[in-house]
Design a protein around this motif. Sequence first.
Motif, PDB file in Angstrom:
ATOM      1  N   LEU A  86      47.348  41.291  29.205  1.00 24.18           N
ATOM      2  CA  LEU A  86      47.313  42.150  28.024  1.00 24.18           C
ATOM      3  C   LEU A  86      48.661  42.177  27.308  1.00 24.18           C
ATOM      4  O   LEU A  86      48.719  42.230  26.072  1.00 24.18           O
ATOM      5  N   GLY A 107      42.868  37.820  31.428  1.00 28.87           N
ATOM      6  CA  GLY A 107      43.593  39.011  31.853  1.00 28.87           C
ATOM      7  C   GLY A 107      44.846  38.737  32.642  1.00 28.87           C
ATOM      8  O   GLY A 107      45.700  39.611  32.780  1.00 28.87           O
ATOM      9  N   ASN A 108      44.981  37.527  33.156  1.00 26.68           N
ATOM     10  CA  ASN A 108      46.189  37.170  33.905  1.00 26.68           C
ATOM     11  C   ASN A 108      47.244  36.499  33.049  1.00 26.68           C
ATOM     12  O   ASN A 108      48.433  36.779  33.181  1.00 26.68           O
ATOM     13  N   THR A 135      45.143  42.446  21.342  1.00 23.49           N
ATOM     14  CA  THR A 135      44.845  43.737  21.971  1.00 23.49           C
ATOM     15  C   THR A 135      44.986  44.919  21.030  1.00 23.49           C
ATOM     16  O   THR A 135      44.344  45.941  21.209  1.00 23.49           O
ATOM     17  N   LYS A 162      46.738  45.081  32.939  1.00 23.28           N
ATOM     18  CA  LYS A 162      46.649  43.720  33.461  1.00 23.28           C
ATOM     19  C   LYS A 162      47.684  42.837  32.757  1.00 23.28           C
ATOM     20  O   LYS A 162      47.942  43.000  31.570  1.00 23.28           O
ATOM     21  N   THR A 196      42.856  48.678  22.445  1.00 24.96           N
ATOM     22  CA  THR A 196      42.246  48.325  23.723  1.00 24.96           C
ATOM     23  C   THR A 196      42.454  49.468  24.701  1.00 24.96           C
ATOM     24  O   THR A 196      43.592  49.899  24.921  1.00 24.96           O
ATOM     25  N   THR A 220      42.338  50.134  28.390  1.00 28.10           N
ATOM     26  CA  THR A 220      42.250  49.452  29.677  1.00 28.10           C
ATOM     27  C   THR A 220      42.292  50.478  30.797  1.00 28.10           C
ATOM     28  O   THR A 220      42.757  51.607  30.599  1.00 28.10           O
ATOM     29  N   ILE A 224      37.471  41.551  32.763  1.00 24.71           N
ATOM     30  CA  ILE A 224      38.558  40.767  33.354  1.00 24.71           C
ATOM     31  C   ILE A 224      38.054  39.628  34.229  1.00 24.71           C
ATOM     32  O   ILE A 224      38.841  38.802  34.669  1.00 24.71           O
ATOM     33  N   ASP A 246      38.542  47.765  28.168  1.00 21.18           N
ATOM     34  CA  ASP A 246      39.327  47.183  29.261  1.00 21.18           C
ATOM     35  C   ASP A 246      40.161  45.988  28.828  1.00 21.18           C
ATOM     36  O   ASP A 246      41.349  45.909  29.130  1.00 21.18           O
ATOM     37  N   ILE A 247      39.545  45.030  28.114  1.00 23.84           N
ATOM     38  CA  ILE A 247      40.276  43.850  27.654  1.00 23.84           C
ATOM     39  C   ILE A 247      39.493  43.238  26.496  1.00 23.84           C
ATOM     40  O   ILE A 247      38.258  43.280  26.500  1.00 23.84           O
ATOM     41  N   CYS A 283      44.281  40.454  37.616  1.00 20.20           N
ATOM     42  CA  CYS A 283      42.852  40.789  37.605  1.00 20.20           C
ATOM     43  C   CYS A 283      42.299  40.837  39.027  1.00 20.20           C
ATOM     44  O   CYS A 283      41.455  41.688  39.343  1.00 20.20           O
TER      45      CYS A 283
END
Length: 221
Positions: free
Chosen positions: A192, A167-168, A199, A189, A182, A184, A132, A160-161, A6
Motif C-alpha cells: 500500500l 499487497g506486498n 490507494t 500492508k 482505501t 485497510t 490481498i 482493504d486494498i 499479506c
Amino acid sequence: MSTISCEEMKAMDSYAIEKIGIPSIVLMENAALKVMDNIDLQKINSFNVICGVGNNGGDGLAIARHLMVNGKNVNLFIIGNLDKGTKDFNINLNILKNMEVKFTHVTGEMELETLKNSLMKNYLTIDSIFGIGLTRKIEGIFREVISLINDYSNNILSVDIPSGLDGNTGEILGISIKANKTITFHLIKKGLLKGKEYTGEIIVEPIGIPKHATNEILNRR
C-alpha cells in the motif's frame, strides 16, 4: 509505521479464527462496520458496491447491507463465479437474498453498460472485488469492470486494498483501481505504501484481531 506482508496478515487472521476462536464472519462484520465509520452518511446517499466472490467481496456485501439498512440507495454488482464464493461471502449473499435485495451479476456487455450508467449516476463507488490474496494478472471481464470503475466513478473507496494492487510489492497486476480512499484492516500492508497513486488516502482500522495473535505471527520473523 508498522507494516506487514499479506502472508503475515493472513496468518494473523487465521490465528484469531483457529487458535483464539473468533468466528471469521465476526471479523468480516467488524470490517464492514469500520468501513461504514469512514463514510459520511449525512452527505452521501447513492452508492455502487462492486464485489468479487472472495472474502473481500463478502466485506462488500456486508457493507451494502448496512448502507441499505441506513436507507441509502445502493446498486449492487457481483463479478465472478457465484458457485465459487467463499463461505462468508455466501453467508452475506444469503442474508441479502433473504432481504429480497436485487443485484446485477456482471457477465457480459449488457451488465457492463448497466454498471457504467450506475457509476456515472451514484456518488460513491465501493471497490470490493479483490483483496490481498490476488497474485495473478487481471484479465477479461474483470479488467473491463475495473477500467469502467476508474473511468466513470465520481469517487472510489477501496476495501482493504485497491483491486489489482499487489499487497506486498505495490505492483499493478495488469490493471488496478485508482481509489480516492482505501480503508485497510488491522495493519498496513507493505504494498500500500508503494502504490499511493492508486490507494489515495489510507486509513487503517482495527477489526478485532487481538494483540496476542499479532505478536504470535510477528515473533516468527
